[in-house]
Design a protein around this motif. Structure first.
Motif, mmCIF file in Angstrom:
data_model
loop_
_atom_site.group_PDB
_atom_site.id
_atom_site.type_symbol
_atom_site.label_atom_id
_atom_site.label_comp_id
_atom_site.label_asym_id
_atom_site.label_seq_id
_atom_site.Cartn_x
_atom_site.Cartn_y
_atom_site.Cartn_z
ATOM 1 N N PRO A 46 102.638 2.884 17.673
ATOM 2 C CA PRO A 46 102.265 2.986 19.354
ATOM 3 C C PRO A 46 102.729 4.297 19.976
ATOM 4 C CG PRO A 46 104.644 1.830 18.852
ATOM 5 C CD PRO A 46 103.922 2.105 17.326
ATOM 6 N N THR A 47 103.520 5.092 19.598
ATOM 7 C CA THR A 47 103.696 6.458 20.148
ATOM 8 C C THR A 47 103.766 7.542 18.674
ATOM 9 O OG1 THR A 47 106.021 5.799 19.811
ATOM 10 C CG2 THR A 47 105.191 5.656 21.997
ATOM 11 N N PRO A 48 102.751 7.840 18.255
ATOM 12 C CA PRO A 48 102.567 8.828 17.139
ATOM 13 C C PRO A 48 103.412 10.059 17.491
ATOM 14 C CG PRO A 48 100.492 7.877 17.736
ATOM 15 C CD PRO A 48 101.229 7.525 18.789
ATOM 16 N N GLY A 49 103.988 10.591 16.715
ATOM 17 C CA GLY A 49 104.790 12.201 16.764
ATOM 18 C C GLY A 49 103.705 12.992 17.149
ATOM 19 N N ARG A 50 104.101 13.977 17.723
ATOM 20 C CA ARG A 50 103.050 15.331 18.148
ATOM 21 C C ARG A 50 103.281 16.414 17.139
ATOM 22 N NH1 ARG A 50 104.214 15.171 24.612
ATOM 23 N NH2 ARG A 50 103.796 13.063 24.911
ATOM 24 N N THR A 51 104.042 16.273 16.060
ATOM 25 C CA THR A 51 104.159 17.484 15.234
ATOM 26 C C THR A 51 102.990 17.449 14.268
ATOM 27 O OG1 THR A 51 105.574 16.183 13.497
ATOM 28 C CG2 THR A 51 106.749 17.180 15.460
ATOM 29 N N PRO A 52 102.524 18.740 13.697
ATOM 30 C CA PRO A 52 101.633 18.780 12.670
ATOM 31 C C PRO A 52 101.982 17.913 11.290
ATOM 32 C CG PRO A 52 102.326 21.124 13.607
ATOM 33 C CD PRO A 52 103.145 19.909 14.312
ATOM 34 N N HIS A 53 103.389 17.949 11.093
ATOM 35 C CA HIS A 53 103.581 17.141 9.825
ATOM 36 C C HIS A 53 103.363 15.873 10.148
ATOM 37 C CE1 HIS A 53 107.231 15.273 7.275
ATOM 38 N NE2 HIS A 53 106.306 15.467 6.612
ATOM 39 N N TYR A 54 103.557 14.940 11.397
ATOM 40 C CA TYR A 54 103.227 13.740 11.650
ATOM 41 C C TYR A 54 101.774 13.669 11.486
ATOM 42 C CZ TYR A 54 104.078 9.037 13.681
ATOM 43 O OH TYR A 54 104.115 7.820 13.797
#
Length: 308
Positions: free
Chosen positions: A144-152
């Motif tokens: 529901p709240t995807p991480g914002r990092t390039p890794h995610y």
């Protein structure tokens, strides 16, 4: 829908702390005085792993994800015909969510709904989905709240390339979730933020699904629980606005990472595993973790006799 798994209808009134001494009848060494750690100790261990000992988030994410997948595979295997899962699938093929793998009518794929948070464990859930697809499962991811990092975002891309589906929202009717999936995997690691309105709505749906009989496997800290205190018991504990008590998720399976958290003493499900086979001996001694021995190349170890 009966798929050979049993959800446990329990209330918080009968939750009591577990003993930490487990006897073994399966050849595995007995685990005496295994250490249950609090959230401060957990964060301190992570800081040392990422700091002094040079581990990267990518490394830890991959190792934890493999541990989660191994625990799911061992507890809820995709099996050949003749098992309770396959027999149930063939008996109710019109309503079953189990599907044939390839051209082999003897094997069914267990449908999983993997609910992922945006932090470290959520990333590990994405890795687990990738492995579970390779293990013969049919995972779907809800984040529901995807991480914002390039890794995610790299992990999301990898899951997409493995042809893993994503849900943009959970259906309002829990029946639709129950009828579509054989198992829900809770990797909603944002437990410290789980009191906001959106997360409470998600939690309510997962609890409804669990209470309807669909098994839930939680990673580290079940969604809505406190890492130290466990599930909410009353409005005096963890509650909503106006003293409203939050719904309580009572998973059938718990997969602890690094070391079991204090809340795991209140876990009353059937299967408890420890994953995260990367703790250095010096860290284990420093925090007096008394971790169990992993056997051979296993990525998980049972820390409760109910696992067998």
């Amino acid at each position: 829908m009966s798929m050979g798994f049993t959800g446990l209808n329990r209330t918080t009134s009968n939750i009591e702390p577990r003993t930490v001494n487990y006897s073994r009848s399966n050849g595995i060494d007995e685990i005496d005085d295994i250490r249950y750690i609090n959230d401060i100790e957990y964060e301190a261990i992570k800081d040392e792993l990422f700091g002094e000992f040079g581990f990267t988030i990518d490394q830890i994410t991959e190792m934890q994800g493999l541990s989660i997948a191994a625990a799911i595979h061992k507890t809820y295997p995709t099996t050949a015909s003749g098992s309770s899962l396959a027999s149930s699938a063939s008996a109710s093929s019109s309503s079953s969510s189990a599907t044939v793998v390839g051209n082999d009518s003897r094997t069914v794929a267990t449908k999983l709904l993997i609910c992922c948070g945006s932090e470290l464990l959520g990333k590990s859930g994405l890795v687990a989905a990738r492995h579970l697809k390779l293990f013969g499962f049919r995972p779907t991811i809800y984040n529901p709240t995807p991480g914002r990092t390039p890794h995610y975002h790299r992990l999301i891309r990898q899951c997409q390339e493995f042809e893993i589906s994503f849900l943009s929202y959970l259906p309002n009717e829990s029946r639709l979730i129950r009828d579509s999936y054989d198992l829900v995997v809770d990797v909603m690691d944002d437990y410290q933020q789980s009191l906001n309105t959106n997360n409470q709505e998600i939690l309510g749906k997962l609890v409804d699904v669990c209470n309807a009989g669909t098994p839930v496997a939680s990673v580290d800290v079940p969604f809505g629980w406190s890492a130290n205190d466990g599930p909410p018991r009353s409005s005096g504990g963890i509650g909503g606005a106006g003293g409203e008590v939050m719904p309580v998720l009572l998973p059938e399976c718990l997969i602890s990472m690094i070391a079991p958290k204090m809340c795991a003493k209140l876990f009353t499900g059937r299967h408890h595993w420890l994953g995260g086979r990367f703790i250095l001996p010096s860290l284990s001694r420093k925090y007096k973790l008394n971790l169990p021995k992993f056997v051979g190349s296993e990525q998980i170890v049972a820390i409760d006799t109910h696992c067998y």
